[in-house]
Design a protein around this motif. Structure first.
Motif, mmCIF file in Angstrom:
data_model
loop_
_atom_site.group_PDB
_atom_site.id
_atom_site.type_symbol
_atom_site.label_atom_id
_atom_site.label_comp_id
_atom_site.label_asym_id
_atom_site.label_seq_id
_atom_site.Cartn_x
_atom_site.Cartn_y
_atom_site.Cartn_z
ATOM 1 N N TYR A 119 0.350 -1.292 -0.270
ATOM 2 C CA TYR A 119 0.290 0.062 0.034
ATOM 3 C C TYR A 119 1.347 1.274 0.215
ATOM 4 O O TYR A 119 2.133 1.500 1.122
ATOM 5 N N SER A 120 0.655 2.208 -0.809
ATOM 6 C CA SER A 120 1.291 3.428 -1.218
ATOM 7 C C SER A 120 1.258 4.228 0.531
ATOM 8 O O SER A 120 -0.155 4.113 0.922
ATOM 9 N N THR A 121 1.878 5.251 0.487
ATOM 10 C CA THR A 121 2.041 5.811 1.505
ATOM 11 C C THR A 121 2.068 7.438 0.620
ATOM 12 O O THR A 121 2.153 8.438 1.496
ATOM 13 N N LYS A 122 2.538 7.558 -0.308
ATOM 14 C CA LYS A 122 2.678 8.505 -0.894
ATOM 15 C C LYS A 122 2.016 9.924 -0.585
ATOM 16 O O LYS A 122 2.075 10.756 -0.225
ATOM 17 N N GLU A 123 0.821 9.928 -0.821
ATOM 18 C CA GLU A 123 -0.645 10.316 0.012
ATOM 19 C C GLU A 123 -1.033 10.740 0.928
ATOM 20 O O GLU A 123 -1.512 12.471 1.288
ATOM 21 N N THR A 124 -1.042 9.582 1.663
ATOM 22 C CA THR A 124 -1.238 9.919 3.136
ATOM 23 C C THR A 124 -0.374 9.877 4.332
ATOM 24 O O THR A 124 -0.058 10.829 4.903
ATOM 25 N N GLY A 125 0.904 9.830 3.513
ATOM 26 C CA GLY A 125 2.623 9.991 4.623
ATOM 27 C C GLY A 125 2.032 8.852 5.882
ATOM 28 O O GLY A 125 2.735 9.322 6.763
ATOM 29 N N SER A 126 1.024 7.970 5.268
ATOM 30 C CA SER A 126 0.320 7.168 6.864
ATOM 31 C C SER A 126 0.659 5.837 6.770
ATOM 32 O O SER A 126 -0.361 5.832 5.769
ATOM 33 N N VAL A 127 0.867 4.690 7.678
ATOM 34 C CA VAL A 127 0.541 3.326 7.242
ATOM 35 C C VAL A 127 -1.051 3.214 7.895
ATOM 36 O O VAL A 127 -1.810 2.534 6.551
ATOM 37 N N LEU A 128 -1.358 3.890 8.731
ATOM 38 C CA LEU A 128 -2.875 3.313 9.170
ATOM 39 C C LEU A 128 -3.621 4.367 8.751
ATOM 40 O O LEU A 128 -4.697 3.581 8.300
ATOM 41 N N LYS A 129 -3.712 5.487 7.674
ATOM 42 C CA LYS A 129 -4.482 6.416 7.494
ATOM 43 C C LYS A 129 -4.728 5.610 5.538
ATOM 44 O O LYS A 129 -5.993 5.262 5.438
ATOM 45 N N SER A 130 -2.892 5.669 5.480
ATOM 46 C CA SER A 130 -3.528 4.412 4.173
ATOM 47 C C SER A 130 -3.912 2.847 3.942
ATOM 48 O O SER A 130 -5.037 2.050 2.706
ATOM 49 N N LEU A 131 -4.410 2.176 5.034
ATOM 50 C CA LEU A 131 -5.632 1.216 5.548
ATOM 51 C C LEU A 131 -6.622 1.473 5.737
ATOM 52 O O LEU A 131 -7.412 0.661 4.905
ATOM 53 N N LEU A 132 -7.278 2.581 6.063
ATOM 54 C CA LEU A 132 -8.038 3.091 5.883
ATOM 55 C C LEU A 132 -8.839 3.840 4.833
ATOM 56 O O LEU A 132 -9.712 3.901 5.037
ATOM 57 N N THR A 133 -8.083 4.600 4.073
ATOM 58 C CA THR A 133 -8.334 4.347 2.703
ATOM 59 C C THR A 133 -8.642 3.921 1.498
ATOM 60 O O THR A 133 -8.114 3.110 0.738
ATOM 61 N N PRO A 134 -9.851 4.241 1.475
ATOM 62 C CA PRO A 134 -11.013 3.613 0.137
ATOM 63 C C PRO A 134 -9.787 4.034 -1.430
ATOM 64 O O PRO A 134 -9.297 5.022 -1.199
ATOM 65 N N ASN A 135 -9.513 3.129 -2.421
ATOM 66 C CA ASN A 135 -8.439 2.895 -3.713
ATOM 67 C C ASN A 135 -6.967 4.106 -3.452
ATOM 68 O O ASN A 135 -6.770 4.292 -4.156
#
Length: 232
Positions: A119-135
């Motif tokens: 999962y990319s963290t380029k947009e979120t900067g966060s592992v948790l946010k990326s896991l919870l972000t659809p698409n």
């Protein structure tokens, strides 16, 4: 009912739900039939008794056979299985569909494998946010163990991670030094996501729980593969 009994019952129910929702990696009789009839017609054996070069050729042949059967991009719908039979019938697939079948065929022919979700963290900067972000940008791929180490096998392109000396490259090596790996790859990364900031979860087949029975909201996880996350 005492609080202690309630806690025990809730715990047992939770454990039962997790167990019933696990991704089963058993190779069924139906899997074997479709693998040998429609994917790659070889006798199963122990690849680790062969040379590294023979292992690499077999891995590439297995990967190629999956792309021959399902060459176009198109996902199997949620709430449907995605086993060798399903891929053969659908004849189209995305990374999470092909990686599943690649892994089953590799295991049928005696290889050790582990499923990887990145999962990319380029947009979120966060592992948790990326896991919870659809698409969010993500990819499903495979690592297979060769006699010279773990090798990344892609599921959207016929690409394996070998360097200019034909040596295998693992996902951990890519994470640790993308620039160095890119410079010595025999063939360049097949997707932009390999060069982005990303994190890896072994054994996670979906976040939504709709790719494998019983098709519920519990994430699709194979727990034996999931343990690799604690050895990374």
């Amino acid at each position: 009912m005492t609080n202690k009994i309630i806690i025990v019952v809730i715990t047992l129910l939770l454990l039962s739900a997790l167990y019933l929702s696990r991704v089963d990696n058993t190779i069924t009789f139906e899997d074997k039939r479709f693998i040998t009839d429609y994917f790659i017609k070889l006798e199963a054996g122990n690849p680790y008794k062969t040379s590294y070069e023979e292992q690499l050729n077999l891995i590439k042949s297995i990967q190629h056979s999956v792309f021959v059967v399902a060459p176009t991009q198109g996902s199997i719908d949620k709430r449907n299985t995605r086993e060798p039979k399903d891929l053969y019938i659908k004849k189209t697939a995305l990374c999470h569909d092909r990686s599943r079948v690649i892994e089953k065929i590799l295991r049928y022919y005696g290889f050790m494998t582990r499923h990887i979700s990145i999962y990319s963290t380029k947009e979120t900067g966060s592992v948790l946010k990326s896991l919870l972000t659809p698409n969010i940008d993500s990819h499903a791929l495979t690592e297979v163990k060769t006699s010279k180490g773990w090798l990344v096998v892609d599921s959207n392109e016929e690409w394996v991670a070998i360097d200019d000396k034909n040596q295998p490259i693992s996902i951990s090596a890519i994470i640790k030094n993308k620039k160095n790996v890119k410079e010595r790859l025999l063939n360049d990364f097949p997707s932009f996501i390999y060069m982005e900031d990303f994190f890896v979860i072994y054994g996670l087949y979906s976040r939504h729980g709709m790719f494998y029975p019983p098709f519920n909201i519990i994430p699709d996880i194979n727990y034996s593969e999931f343990l690799y996350n604690f050895q990374f």
